[in-house]
Design a protein around this motif. Structure first.
Motif, PDB file in Angstrom:
ATOM      1  N   ASP A   1     -16.665  40.323  33.937  1.00 18.16           N
ATOM      2  CA  ASP A   1     -15.392  41.018  33.708  1.00 18.16           C
ATOM      3  C   ASP A   1     -14.717  40.590  32.408  1.00 18.16           C
ATOM      4  N   ALA A   2     -15.443  39.905  31.540  1.00 15.60           N
ATOM      5  CA  ALA A   2     -14.935  39.513  30.220  1.00 15.60           C
ATOM      6  C   ALA A   2     -15.542  40.412  29.149  1.00 15.60           C
ATOM      7  N   LYS A   3     -14.884  40.461  27.991  1.00 15.56           N
ATOM      8  CA  LYS A   3     -15.433  41.136  26.821  1.00 15.56           C
ATOM      9  C   LYS A   3     -15.950  40.054  25.884  1.00 15.56           C
ATOM     10  N   VAL A   4     -17.257  39.835  25.932  1.00 18.59           N
ATOM     11  CA  VAL A   4     -17.861  38.696  25.231  1.00 18.59           C
ATOM     12  C   VAL A   4     -18.125  39.041  23.769  1.00 18.59           C
ATOM     13  N   VAL A   5     -17.718  38.140  22.897  1.00 17.03           N
ATOM     14  CA  VAL A   5     -18.004  38.231  21.466  1.00 17.03           C
ATOM     15  C   VAL A   5     -18.659  36.927  21.031  1.00 17.03           C
ATOM     16  N   LYS A   6     -19.823  37.024  20.435  1.00 15.73           N
ATOM     17  CA  LYS A   6     -20.513  35.845  19.899  1.00 15.73           C
ATOM     18  C   LYS A   6     -19.915  35.501  18.541  1.00 15.73           C
ATOM     19  N   ALA A   7     -19.498  34.259  18.364  1.00 17.77           N
ATOM     20  CA  ALA A   7     -18.908  33.841  17.083  1.00 17.77           C
ATOM     21  C   ALA A   7     -18.898  32.321  16.990  1.00 17.77           C
TER      22      ALA A   7
ATOM     23  N   GLN B   1     -22.385  37.058  29.138  1.00 14.45           N
ATOM     24  CA  GLN B   1     -21.786  38.309  29.605  1.00 14.45           C
ATOM     25  C   GLN B   1     -22.165  38.595  31.054  1.00 14.45           C
ATOM     26  N   GLU B   2     -23.377  38.270  31.410  1.00  9.78           N
ATOM     27  CA  GLU B   2     -23.830  38.450  32.801  1.00  9.78           C
ATOM     28  C   GLU B   2     -23.037  37.555  33.751  1.00  9.78           C
ATOM     29  N   TRP B   3     -22.786  36.328  33.346  1.00  5.36           N
ATOM     30  CA  TRP B   3     -22.086  35.369  34.207  1.00  5.36           C
ATOM     31  C   TRP B   3     -20.577  35.575  34.205  1.00  5.36           C
TER      32      TRP B   3
ATOM     33  N   LEU C   1     -18.669  29.581  34.550  1.00  7.95           N
ATOM     34  CA  LEU C   1     -18.193  30.959  34.422  1.00  7.95           C
ATOM     35  C   LEU C   1     -18.189  31.716  35.736  1.00  7.95           C
ATOM     36  N   GLU C   2     -19.127  31.423  36.596  1.00  5.05           N
ATOM     37  CA  GLU C   2     -19.216  32.187  37.838  1.00  5.05           C
ATOM     38  C   GLU C   2     -18.089  31.872  38.815  1.00  5.05           C
ATOM     39  N   THR C   3     -17.277  30.877  38.488  1.00  8.45           N
ATOM     40  CA  THR C   3     -16.120  30.555  39.335  1.00  8.45           C
ATOM     41  C   THR C   3     -14.827  31.164  38.798  1.00  8.45           C
ATOM     42  N   LEU C   4     -14.900  31.846  37.643  1.00  9.24           N
ATOM     43  CA  LEU C   4     -13.689  32.274  36.941  1.00  9.24           C
ATOM     44  C   LEU C   4     -13.573  33.792  36.883  1.00  9.24           C
TER      45      LEU C   4
ATOM     46  N   PHE D   1     -11.851  36.869  34.437  1.00  6.46           N
ATOM     47  CA  PHE D   1     -11.312  37.118  33.102  1.00  6.46           C
ATOM     48  C   PHE D   1     -10.513  38.419  33.009  1.00  6.46           C
ATOM     49  N   LYS D   2     -10.759  39.338  33.915  1.00  5.40           N
ATOM     50  CA  LYS D   2      -9.981  40.584  34.008  1.00  5.40           C
ATOM     51  C   LYS D   2      -9.877  41.313  32.668  1.00  5.40           C
ATOM     52  N   GLY D   3     -11.015  41.433  31.997  1.00  6.15           N
ATOM     53  CA  GLY D   3     -11.077  42.206  30.768  1.00  6.15           C
ATOM     54  C   GLY D   3     -10.661  41.480  29.512  1.00  6.15           C
ATOM     55  N   LYS D   4     -10.387  40.194  29.586  1.00  7.47           N
ATOM     56  CA  LYS D   4      -9.965  39.443  28.399  1.00  7.47           C
ATOM     57  C   LYS D   4     -11.174  39.107  27.513  1.00  7.47           C
ATOM     58  N   ILE D   5     -10.871  38.780  26.259  1.00 11.91           N
ATOM     59  CA  ILE D   5     -11.913  38.429  25.295  1.00 11.91           C
ATOM     60  C   ILE D   5     -12.397  37.012  25.559  1.00 11.91           C
TER      61      ILE D   5
END
Length: 209
Positions: A117-123, A112-114, A76-79, A81-85
């Motif tokens: 810039d993403a909107k993290v949802v646990k599912a 979410q920390e890593w 994740l730290e290489t990517l 997300f620009k606000g995407k889910i």
């Protein structure tokens, strides 16, 4: 909808395969396009496409993270997300089927920390993959529940629709810190099934009066 999957093993493939059957376009996000797991997934469902991770994220509306939790930080730290889910399908499982972060914080909050810039949802974490392959329980008049958690209401509504596409009743449990309790619910299921031999074909339900 275009959906990208980082991780296409048992959990990722089960979700992706069923969502593709519901009309969604599935992109496997992997920087090694010839990876063995990727190739197996493409053989099982020829409608999937594969793109390098950042490209797949750019082209997708929703991204699923279905890797082992232990490799999530590095990925994740290489990517960007620009606000995407980002749907967190991972679970931090430690020695002896314990919580891998000692129950001090949820794995989803670390995700979410890593991926800040993403909107993290646990599912899609409270059962094993068997119930993601087939969520149908024909002897009952209700759908099994899929509990989710996240800080962004609009993102959770979008993920809830995907849960419903897979045959689940979506239940928004609240903010992302509640993912810790969902991860413990996962541990209950895993200990019952993987450790103690209970059959895997059972789920939780949400009943209201």
């Amino acid at each position: 909808m275009k959906l990208a999957f980082i991780g296409i093993g048992n959990v990722g493939f089960a979700i992706a395969n069923n969502l593709q059957r519901k009309g969604h376009k599935i992109i496997i996000a992997h920087n090694d396009l010839k990876n063995e797991t990727v190739q197996k997934a493409l053989q099982k469902n020829t409608a999937f496409t594969v793109q390098k991770m950042q490209e797949a994220i750019h082209n997708a509306t929703v991204i699923f993270l279905a890797t082992p939790f232990s490799v999530s930080k590095e990925i994740l730290e290489t990517l960007h997300f620009k606000g995407k889910i980002l749907v967190d399908c991972t679970n931090p499982v430690g020695k002896g089927i314990s919580h891998g972060l000692n129950s001090k914080i949820s794995g989803a909050e670390k995700i979410q920390e890593w991926a800040s810039d993403a909107k993290v949802v646990k599912a899609f974490t409270i059962y094993g993959f068997e119930n993601l392959i087939n969520s149908n329980f024909p002897n009952y008049n209700i759908n099994p529940v899929m509990m989710i958690a996240g800080n962004d209401l609009i993102s959770k509504k979008q993920v809830s629709k995907l849960c419903e596409d897979l045959g689940f009743q979506a239940l928004d449990t609240g903010t992302l810190d509640l993912a810790l309790h969902l991860e413990h619910l996962t541990l209950l299921w895993v200990k019952m099934v993987r450790r103690d031999g209970h059959h895997p074909n059972f789920t939780w339900a949400y009943l209201e009066k």
